[in-house]
Design an enzyme around this catalytic site. Sequence first.
Site, PDB file in Angstrom:
ATOM      1  N   HIS A   1       0.825  -1.215   0.000  1.00 21.72           N
ATOM      2  CA  HIS A   1       0.000   0.000   0.000  1.00 21.72           C
ATOM      3  C   HIS A   1       0.858   1.262   0.000  1.00 21.72           C
ATOM      4  CE1 HIS A   1      -3.365  -2.635   0.740  1.00 21.72           C
ATOM      5  NE2 HIS A   1      -2.854  -3.045   1.877  1.00 21.72           N
TER       6      HIS A   1
ATOM      7  N   HIS B   1       5.736   6.851   6.647  1.00 20.45           N
ATOM      8  CA  HIS B   1       5.372   6.411   5.302  1.00 20.45           C
ATOM      9  C   HIS B   1       4.848   7.608   4.523  1.00 20.45           C
ATOM     10  CE1 HIS B   1       1.604   6.102   7.634  1.00 20.45           C
ATOM     11  NE2 HIS B   1       1.047   6.518   6.514  1.00 20.45           N
TER      12      HIS B   1
ATOM     13  N   HIS C   1       2.074   9.122   1.258  1.00 15.69           N
ATOM     14  CA  HIS C   1       0.913   8.962   0.380  1.00 15.69           C
ATOM     15  C   HIS C   1       1.122   9.872  -0.825  1.00 15.69           C
ATOM     16  CE1 HIS C   1      -1.538   6.696   3.321  1.00 15.69           C
ATOM     17  NE2 HIS C   1      -0.869   7.417   4.203  1.00 15.69           N
TER      18      HIS C   1
ATOM     19  N   GLU D   1      -3.111  13.639   1.246  1.00 14.98           N
ATOM     20  CA  GLU D   1      -4.420  13.274   1.778  1.00 14.98           C
ATOM     21  C   GLU D   1      -5.147  14.503   2.321  1.00 14.98           C
ATOM     22  OE1 GLU D   1      -4.500   8.738   2.495  1.00 14.98           O
ATOM     23  OE2 GLU D   1      -3.625   9.674   4.264  1.00 14.98           O
TER      24      GLU D   1
ATOM     25  N   HIS E   1       3.720  10.940   6.590  1.00 13.39           N
ATOM     26  CA  HIS E   1       3.121  10.691   7.894  1.00 13.39           C
ATOM     27  C   HIS E   1       4.142  10.023   8.812  1.00 13.39           C
ATOM     28  CE1 HIS E   1      -1.225  10.555   6.088  1.00 13.39           C
ATOM     29  NE2 HIS E   1      -0.728  11.782   6.163  1.00 13.39           N
TER      30      HIS E   1
ATOM     31  N   THR F   1      -5.703   6.915   8.266  1.00 11.48           N
ATOM     32  CA  THR F   1      -6.273   7.123   6.929  1.00 11.48           C
ATOM     33  C   THR F   1      -6.262   5.842   6.105  1.00 11.48           C
ATOM     34  OG1 THR F   1      -4.181   7.809   5.916  1.00 11.48           O
ATOM     35  CG2 THR F   1      -5.533   9.530   6.955  1.00 11.48           C
TER      36      THR F   1
END
Length: 262
Positions: free
Chosen positions: A63, A93, A95, A105, A118, A198
């Site tokens: 992911h 990590h 996004h 996000e 994050h 999230t």
Amino acid sequence: MDNWGYADHNGPKVWHELFPLANGERQSPIDIVTKAAIYDPSLPPINVDYDPSSVKLIMNSGHTFTVEFDDGEDKSVIRGGPLHGSYRLQQFHFHWGPCDDYGAEHKVDGRDYPAELHIVHWNAEKFSSFVEAAQNPDGLAVLGIFLKIGEHNKNLERITDAFEKITFKGKQSSFTNFDPSCLLPDCKEFWTYPGSLTIPPLLESVIWILLKEPIAVSSRQLSQFRSLFSTTETDESKPCCMEKNHRPVQPLKGRKVRASFL
């Protein structure tokens, strides 16, 4: 439970079918409306104290990619801001989206950033493990940093250089001597609000601390993020790249966003 993702058939639009909290009261991310944010002069500065020796490994979860830390003791912690006591660093990590125009996000007044970092911490003063902390409303603290397109980020090189060892889902590699504070902007002014993870199971246990100032990343570096595979090396289906891994903004539902600055 790993039967979720970011495609049409298993993405954020259908997460509620498996994870009822998707329609909860304090879901993340949100759109930070700056005029509605409440300046709180009582918020102390954010203080990060990270030990580069506490980093353990980098891995591809399918992911995103995560850099994980030894959180068995208070080697690396965050304090201050909205937090009571210290929170231990567990992992960080990113996004991102399918292009350089959007992928973060959270939004700020509807503005899109291309990616978001994050840095995840847990309340070891009150709870005995990350898993226990994640079940409680003050269990986790996530420091969020926006990424904007700009100059090549030399501090990210150590991470992207390791991608060849974690190309496929499930791959991991030793990762040593890295201080995540090198990824923070100079300005530590922030917004804070009560929210959630999230990603599933979307637990509503996160105190969010979003830094106002973004850091720069090059288009080439973001394309390296997207080059990682969300499929395993032995997957018989066609290899699939992580083109996007962001959740859309969620309703505020009466929550207040506080700001450390005017």
